[in-house]
Design a protein around this motif. Structure first.
Motif, mmCIF file in Angstrom:
data_model
loop_
_atom_site.group_PDB
_atom_site.id
_atom_site.type_symbol
_atom_site.label_atom_id
_atom_site.label_comp_id
_atom_site.label_asym_id
_atom_site.label_seq_id
_atom_site.Cartn_x
_atom_site.Cartn_y
_atom_site.Cartn_z
ATOM 1 N N SER A 180 0.823 -1.208 0.000
ATOM 2 C CA SER A 180 0.000 0.000 0.000
ATOM 3 C C SER A 180 0.857 1.257 0.000
ATOM 4 C CB SER A 180 -0.910 0.013 1.240
ATOM 5 O OG SER A 180 -1.512 1.275 1.404
ATOM 6 N N HIS A 181 0.408 2.247 -0.777
ATOM 7 C CA HIS A 181 1.033 3.571 -0.761
ATOM 8 C C HIS A 181 0.168 4.577 -0.018
ATOM 9 C CE1 HIS A 181 4.007 3.206 -4.357
ATOM 10 N NE2 HIS A 181 3.857 2.040 -3.751
ATOM 11 N N SER A 182 -0.993 4.180 0.432
ATOM 12 C CA SER A 182 -2.004 5.110 0.944
ATOM 13 C C SER A 182 -1.617 5.754 2.276
ATOM 14 C CB SER A 182 -3.331 4.378 1.119
ATOM 15 O OG SER A 182 -4.297 5.238 1.698
ATOM 16 N N PRO A 183 -1.922 7.059 2.440
ATOM 17 C CA PRO A 183 -1.742 7.720 3.731
ATOM 18 C C PRO A 183 -2.940 7.539 4.656
ATOM 19 C CG PRO A 183 -2.470 9.337 2.142
ATOM 20 C CD PRO A 183 -2.318 8.036 1.386
ATOM 21 N N LEU A 184 -4.023 6.936 4.167
ATOM 22 C CA LEU A 184 -5.228 6.817 4.984
ATOM 23 C C LEU A 184 -5.011 6.020 6.264
ATOM 24 C CD1 LEU A 184 -7.988 6.321 2.238
ATOM 25 C CD2 LEU A 184 -7.412 8.403 3.519
ATOM 26 N N PRO A 185 -4.273 4.901 6.242
ATOM 27 C CA PRO A 185 -4.096 4.156 7.495
ATOM 28 C C PRO A 185 -3.449 4.982 8.612
ATOM 29 C CG PRO A 185 -3.540 2.756 5.639
ATOM 30 C CD PRO A 185 -3.735 4.132 5.092
ATOM 31 N N VAL A 186 -2.423 5.760 8.284
ATOM 32 C CA VAL A 186 -1.792 6.556 9.354
ATOM 33 C C VAL A 186 -2.718 7.671 9.811
ATOM 34 C CG1 VAL A 186 -0.523 8.278 7.979
ATOM 35 C CG2 VAL A 186 0.411 7.477 10.144
ATOM 36 N N ARG A 187 -3.515 8.217 8.919
ATOM 37 C CA ARG A 187 -4.487 9.237 9.334
ATOM 38 C C ARG A 187 -5.509 8.644 10.302
ATOM 39 N NH1 ARG A 187 -5.719 11.623 3.287
ATOM 40 N NH2 ARG A 187 -3.717 12.674 2.954
ATOM 41 N N VAL A 188 -5.957 7.430 9.995
ATOM 42 C CA VAL A 188 -6.921 6.765 10.880
ATOM 43 C C VAL A 188 -6.271 6.451 12.224
ATOM 44 C CG1 VAL A 188 -8.253 4.635 11.210
ATOM 45 C CG2 VAL A 188 -8.326 5.821 9.005
ATOM 46 N N ALA A 189 -5.033 5.965 12.194
ATOM 47 C CA ALA A 189 -4.335 5.621 13.437
ATOM 48 C C ALA A 189 -4.120 6.858 14.309
ATOM 49 C CB ALA A 189 -3.001 4.959 13.117
ATOM 50 N N LEU A 190 -3.683 7.949 13.691
ATOM 51 C CA LEU A 190 -3.467 9.175 14.455
ATOM 52 C C LEU A 190 -4.791 9.757 14.944
ATOM 53 C CD1 LEU A 190 -0.713 10.885 12.268
ATOM 54 C CD2 LEU A 190 -0.405 9.596 14.397
ATOM 55 N N GLY A 191 -5.827 9.626 14.127
ATOM 56 C CA GLY A 191 -7.148 10.092 14.542
ATOM 57 C C GLY A 191 -7.663 9.328 15.744
ATOM 58 N N ALA A 192 -7.405 8.007 15.765
ATOM 59 C CA ALA A 192 -7.848 7.193 16.900
ATOM 60 C C ALA A 192 -7.153 7.627 18.183
ATOM 61 C CB ALA A 192 -7.573 5.714 16.613
ATOM 62 N N LEU A 193 -5.875 7.961 18.089
ATOM 63 C CA LEU A 193 -5.156 8.438 19.268
ATOM 64 C C LEU A 193 -5.732 9.761 19.755
ATOM 65 C CD1 LEU A 193 -1.475 7.637 18.219
ATOM 66 C CD2 LEU A 193 -2.731 6.569 20.098
ATOM 67 N N ALA A 194 -6.004 10.659 18.817
ATOM 68 C CA ALA A 194 -6.555 11.964 19.189
ATOM 69 C C ALA A 194 -7.925 11.820 19.824
ATOM 70 C CB ALA A 194 -6.626 12.864 17.957
ATOM 71 N N GLU A 195 -8.763 10.946 19.262
ATOM 72 C CA GLU A 195 -10.109 10.746 19.802
ATOM 73 C C GLU A 195 -10.067 10.149 21.198
ATOM 74 O OE1 GLU A 195 -12.372 8.448 17.054
ATOM 75 O OE2 GLU A 195 -12.167 9.930 15.434
ATOM 76 N N ALA A 196 -9.052 9.338 21.473
ATOM 77 C CA ALA A 196 -8.920 8.717 22.796
ATOM 78 C C ALA A 196 -8.355 9.693 23.824
ATOM 79 C CB ALA A 196 -8.026 7.482 22.703
ATOM 80 N N GLY A 197 -7.972 10.882 23.362
ATOM 81 C CA GLY A 197 -7.456 11.887 24.280
ATOM 82 C C GLY A 197 -6.006 11.723 24.651
ATOM 83 N N GLY A 198 -5.326 10.779 23.988
ATOM 84 C CA GLY A 198 -3.915 10.562 24.306
ATOM 85 C C GLY A 198 -3.011 11.377 23.410
ATOM 86 N N PRO A 199 -1.739 11.495 23.764
ATOM 87 C CA PRO A 199 -0.796 12.237 22.923
ATOM 88 C C PRO A 199 -0.495 11.487 21.629
ATOM 89 C CG PRO A 199 0.356 11.200 24.753
ATOM 90 C CD PRO A 199 -1.110 10.989 24.995
ATOM 91 N N LEU A 200 -0.127 12.232 20.600
ATOM 92 C CA LEU A 200 0.266 11.647 19.333
ATOM 93 C C LEU A 200 1.678 11.077 19.453
ATOM 94 C CD1 LEU A 200 -1.083 14.337 16.838
ATOM 95 C CD2 LEU A 200 -2.126 12.132 17.432
ATOM 96 N N PRO A 201 2.124 10.289 18.483
ATOM 97 C CA PRO A 201 3.497 9.774 18.547
ATOM 98 C C PRO A 201 4.516 10.906 18.508
ATOM 99 C CG PRO A 201 2.218 8.664 16.829
ATOM 100 C CD PRO A 201 1.401 9.807 17.290
ATOM 101 N N ASP A 202 5.640 10.668 19.146
ATOM 102 C CA ASP A 202 6.770 11.576 19.007
ATOM 103 C C ASP A 202 7.492 11.317 17.693
ATOM 104 O OD1 ASP A 202 6.631 12.779 21.727
ATOM 105 O OD2 ASP A 202 7.064 10.713 22.336
#
Length: 276
Positions: A180-202
């Motif tokens: 896969s070349h798609s950026p959608l998976p990382v957007r979904v993963a980062l969105g899930a972290l944001a929705e959970a109220g936790g910090p994003l990856p460093d």
């Protein structure tokens, strides 16, 4: 630790650098598509400036060592092993900094058949060093455009590394996934972290859309890229990708083990002892 000389020799012997399997035609086609704004090669990056084909060719000559001659239109492409070694040094340096800071790290690959072992070894070493290796959005569906149309995939994690699978194609414990070349998976993963109220990856470590998609959203990212993946090098030139390592990203998976050993050694991390 693998010496720099031994690493350089391995890069050439395995065709990770030097003349590589990626053809000049493939690379030039990617530069044309990138210049035209084709999302298939932008990988989630929204360039800050216009990049023409000539600009991209000069950039890739500088970053990878490909020929800067526009009349050179066929044959195997070439990566300068010295540039690969230098980029691996920078890659290891950033990984070592993250380990010492006990950072939160997300690993993801669009090349699971080739690069999963490389990233998994790094993820295991980072976890052993006290870092939090993140696994957000596991099992979440992502509708991705493929050459067969839109297909639903699911985010999965194998040994701490994110990848995507088409449901029902592989067993849940399988180490394989979709290219896969798609950026959608990382957007979904980062969105899930944001929705959970936790910090994003460093730090995000990976390739393709995992790196460019994260960098576009302001998350520091480092990764590997072939000569037909100009987006990572444009991202590096524009300051949204910290390190892009030029190498062939589709050789045999075990050929990347010495690179992982080198990176872990330079980062002062302990790696998998069963690697050759």
């Amino acid at each position: 630790m693998l010496s720099t000389g031994a690493l350089r020799a391995h890069l050439l012997a395995a065709r990770l650098a030097g003349p590589v399997a990626t053809s000049r035609e493939e690379s030039l086609r990617s530069y044309r598509l990138f210049a035209a704004g084709d999302p298939r090669v932008l990988l989630g990056l929204d360039p800050e400036r216009g990049w023409g084909e000539g600009d991209l060719l000069r950039l890739m000559a500088d970053k990878c060592g490909v020929s800067a001659d526009p009349s050179h239109v066929s044959g195997p492409d070439v990566i300068d092993p010295e540039r690969t070694v230098a980029a691996l040094e920078a890659f290891a340096g950033r990984l070592g900094e993250a380990a010492r800071a006990r950072s939160r790290v997300l690993f993801g690959t669009g090349h699971p058949h080739r690069l999963l072992g490389f990233y998994a070894g790094l993820a295991e070493a980072m976890s052993a060093a006290g870092c939090v290796v993140l696994t957000p959005a596991q099992g979440v569906s992502v509708d991705m455009t493929t050459r067969f149309g839109v297909r639903t995939h699911r985010i999965a994690y194998v040994r701490g590394v994110a990848l995507v699978r088409e449901p029902g194609v592989q067993a849940p414990g399988s180490a394989t996934g979709a290219h896969s070349h798609s950026p959608l998976p990382v957007r979904v993963a980062l969105g899930a972290l944001a929705e959970a109220g936790g910090p994003l990856p460093d730090l995000v470590v990976g390739d393709h859309g995992w790196v460019c998609g994260a960098g576009q959203l302001g998350v520091e990212a480092i990764g590997l890229a072939d000569t037909d993946d100009p987006a990572l090098f444009v991202g590096e030139a524009e300051g949204r990708v910290s390190v892009a390592v030029p190498l062939d990203d589709a050789v045999r998976s075990d050929y990347y083990h010495p690179l992982a050993r080198y990176v872990l050694g330079r980062a002062s991390l302990t790696g998998r002892q069963e690697w050759p």
